[in-house]
Design an enzyme around this catalytic site. Structure first.
Site: not given
Length: 706
Positions: A318, A438
């Site tokens: 991220e 994810e």
């Protein structure tokens, strides 16, 4: 994934490339609308690539007869092979028999038209090709006009699910140079979340126990083929300029990686929360950040240089930047990180020369500009052994239950398909594999009850289906809230059953998993809309007893109606709450549970208390809370997220069924105007709405029903 719930978007992947093929030309026949219709087909079965314990195959069907509006191909594996993942078809298995049916977009098959689908499979001993096929119940003959075989009646109970092996299958990876097949073999995947990524002294800092071999063994036994091990390095290395990684920490990570590899997993490690702890300062501290980043990857590349090719490196989790000038600078900085990571790993030699490397978009977002930026990086690197990654936590209002997002509706579904389509078009269609590193729902960061159970199940059913459709590999985010780290049990077995089923097939669902029956007064029939999802409805069952069509229920098109007589029997003495559970059973996938619930409209009571701990006394009387609205007297929205009247479940408010109350949280009152009366509207799943009024003044709250 950050410890806090932050807005994320998604990414996905999985694909398959064709290598040398063992081609079987078989024949099949198609059944048309009438007994006189011409029928016939040809089937080409190709083993695209094969490795120890696994293989990829492509199946082509050519229709030689009259046009078809739907197809079903059946064959039997001669050597006990199993299909583990498929795309462009819905595939189910019963023992060695396999059935592949069309998906929504490829059911129409013209005369001399061809349709194809692919799958990954497992094998042991030999991998002999099937010798015969039937299409729509007609045996293959190679010409128009086959011999119809008896149609097998769909079983009233689903076929036994093959239990995952207690010992892992052979662990030899797909052939080098076939990254699409390798990433396809990673499906499905799981995240070891909130362990090595925990910000603190060690892997237990966020409450999870130390990772054990037994945990990984048990995750493998659930059917997962890959494991992402997020690792935060911030507190585990020395100072500049060497940034030497703590030997004990590195050895512990290596130990768990080796356990996972020994179990047969594909494994991914990364720099995880480093992204927001120090990498994010790159706009104002570029040199120091880059030196630190490069030093860490130089050491990691060296430490794992000779590890199995099934170990993959992810450059950063991220990625995000604080204080940048905007998108252009963000893209430049992320490209610099990704390309520096790529250079360091490749130059370290050994297995790193061709190791699969995972590169994220900014924020691991699947928004088109972020995807386009990563495409540019891939183009410049021109390296076939790269994987693109994004994350996906669903349409945000649905994912956290805010702004009225209580259902997996058309908007939430469109958001999902849009994300996967963008990633497919940008990468998979160009033979670049994609992993959704994810996925889940953001509400799971607190607990799994933020989204109503049935709506949650519909989300995961569709997500699994569409990821297969788009050939994208998925890795479930698990903080420990899903699979018990020491109990080795799923906290929500129904949820996992739906997730697992979605890896290979579709399941039927319905407009709701709840039927509410009033506690007093006459009982009337109740209807639900069936979502067949390519299946056929088989009937209703309570326990081991089949309900009777025409007496207990009727089906008209997609409308399922439970009769008043059946509901009267099912609710029994009409105690509040769930009186019975029945299952809608379909031709494939998992059954759909329907809870029969007795209720009366809930009752709220007046109360006073502190804003830090205020709760509305509530007699739920069998009902359940869906959402809450908050407005001032002038009609404007009150409380947090004041762009919507619907507040965030479990953040602004939360039901407490055992305590008979609805808590209004301090976060709600923190953004309510002092002294102004707020009108609350509580929406319950039965359809009941109740009005309540609260006024907060100087930290004290008064709540009234009028």
């Amino acid at each position: 994934m950050s410890l806090q719930s932050t807005l994320r978007r998604a990414r996905w992947r999985v694909g398959l490339v064709m290598g040398s093929a063992a081609l079987l030309l078989a024949t099949g026949a198609m059944v048309a609308a009438s007994a006189q219709a011409a029928a016939g087909c040809r089937v080409a079965y190709a083993t695209a690539s094969q490795w120890s314990g696994g293989f990829s195959a492509n199946v082509g069907i050519t229709n030689l007869g009259d046009p078809l509006s739907g197809w079903s191909l059946v064959w039997t594996f001669p050597s006990g092979q199993r299909v583990t993942q498929a795309w462009n078809a819905n595939v189910t298995s019963s023992g060695s028999q396999v059935t592949a049916t069309n998906v929504s977009y490829n059911g129409a098959l013209a005369t001399n038209g061809t349709v194809s689908f692919g799958f990954n499979g497992s094998w042991s001993g030999t991998n002999a090709v099937p010798t015969s096929f039937t299409l729509n119940g007609v045996a293959c003959t190679g010409s128009v006009g086959g011999t119809t075989t008896p149609t097998t009646r769909p079983p009233t109970t689903p076929p036994p699910t093959t239990r995952p092996p207690t010992t892992p299958p052979p662990t030899t990876p797909p052939p080098a140079g076939n990254p699409m097949a390798a990433v396809a073999a990673m499906q499905p995947g799981w995240n070891l979340g909130n362990s090595f990524d925990a910000v603190g002294a060690d892997e237990t800092a966020w409450g999870n126990p130390r990772v054990t071999e037994a945990l990984l063994d048990n995750i493998r036994a659930q059917g997962f083929n890959s494991i992402r091990i997020p690792v935060t390095w911030t507190n585990h290395h020395g100072a500049a300029p060497s940034y030497t990684i703590d030997a004990a920490w590195l050895n512990r990570v290596r130990e768990v990686v080796n356990w996972a590899l020994a179990d047969g997993f594909y494994v991914m490690i990364n720099l995880h929360h480093d992204s927001w702890q120090w990498i994010n300062t790159m706009p104002t501290d570029r040199t120091n950040v880059l030196n630190r980043y490069n030093a860490l990857w130089t050491q990691l590349a060296s430490a794992f240089r000779d590890a199995s090719p099934r170990l993959h490196f992810e450059s950063v989790n991220e990625p995000q930047f604080t204080g940048s000038s905007g998108d252009a600078q963000n893209a430049t900085l992320l490209n610099e990180l990704n390309t520096s990571f790529h250079r360091i790993v490749r130059q370290s030699g050994g297995n790193n020369a061709t190791r699969l490397l995972v590169l994220p978009t900014l924020h691991t977002s699947a928004d088109q500009p972020r995807v386009d930026e990563l495409v540019s990086t891939f183009t410049a690197l021109n390296d076939p052994n790269l994987i693109a990654t994004v994350h996906f936590y669903g349409y945000w209002p649905f994912s956290v239950n805010v702004a009225g997002g209580t259902r997996f509706d058309a908007t939430a579904q469109q958001d999902l398909t849009g994300v996967l389509d963008r990633v497919y078009n940008a990468f998979v269609s160009r033979n670049i594999p994609v992993v959704i590193g994810e996925y889940g729902l953001l509400g799971f960061d607190r607990h799994t009850g933020t989204i109503e159970q049935g709506e949650k199940l519909k989300f995961f059913e569709y997500l699994g289906y569409y990821a297969r459709n788009r050939r994208i590999t998925t890795q479930l985010w698990d903080n420990g809230q899903h699979f018990g780290r020491t109990s080795f049990q799923w906290s929500d077995p129904e949820l996992f059953a739906q997730i697992k089923s979605s890896w290979t097939t579709r399941s039927g669902t319905a407009s709701s998993d709840q039927v509410y029956v009033p506690r007093t007064g006459s009982i009337t029939s109740k209807s639900l809309t069936l979502n067949l999802n390519g299946t056929t409805f088989q009937g209703l069952r309570q326990g081991n007893t089949d309900l009777v069509n025409g007496t207990d229920y009727t089906v008209s098109g997609s409308t399922l109606t439970l009769t008043a007589a059946a509901l009267t029997r099912l609710v029994g003495s009409r105690a509040y709450g769930v009186n019975a559970n029945i299952q809608a059973r379909f031709s494939q996938g998992v059954p759909w549970r329907i809870s029969i619930i007795t209720y009366d409209p809930p009752v709220l009571s007046n109360a006073t208390g502190a804003a830090a701990s205020f709760a509305v006394p509530t007699q739920f009387r069998g009902d359940q809370l869906a959402t809450m609205e908050a407005k001032y007297a002038d009609g404007s929205n009150a409380g947090p997220h004041n762009w919507t009247s619907f507040k965030e479940f479990d953040v602004a408010f939360a039901p407490n069924y055992s305590a008979n109350s609805i808590t209004l949280k301090p976060e709600f009152f923190a953004e309510v105007n002092d002294g102004q009366r707020v009108t609350l509207t509580f929406h319950f799943w039965s359809g009941t709405t109740l009005t309540y009024y609260v006024t907060e003044s100087g930290g004290n709250v008064t709540g009234t029903t009028s």
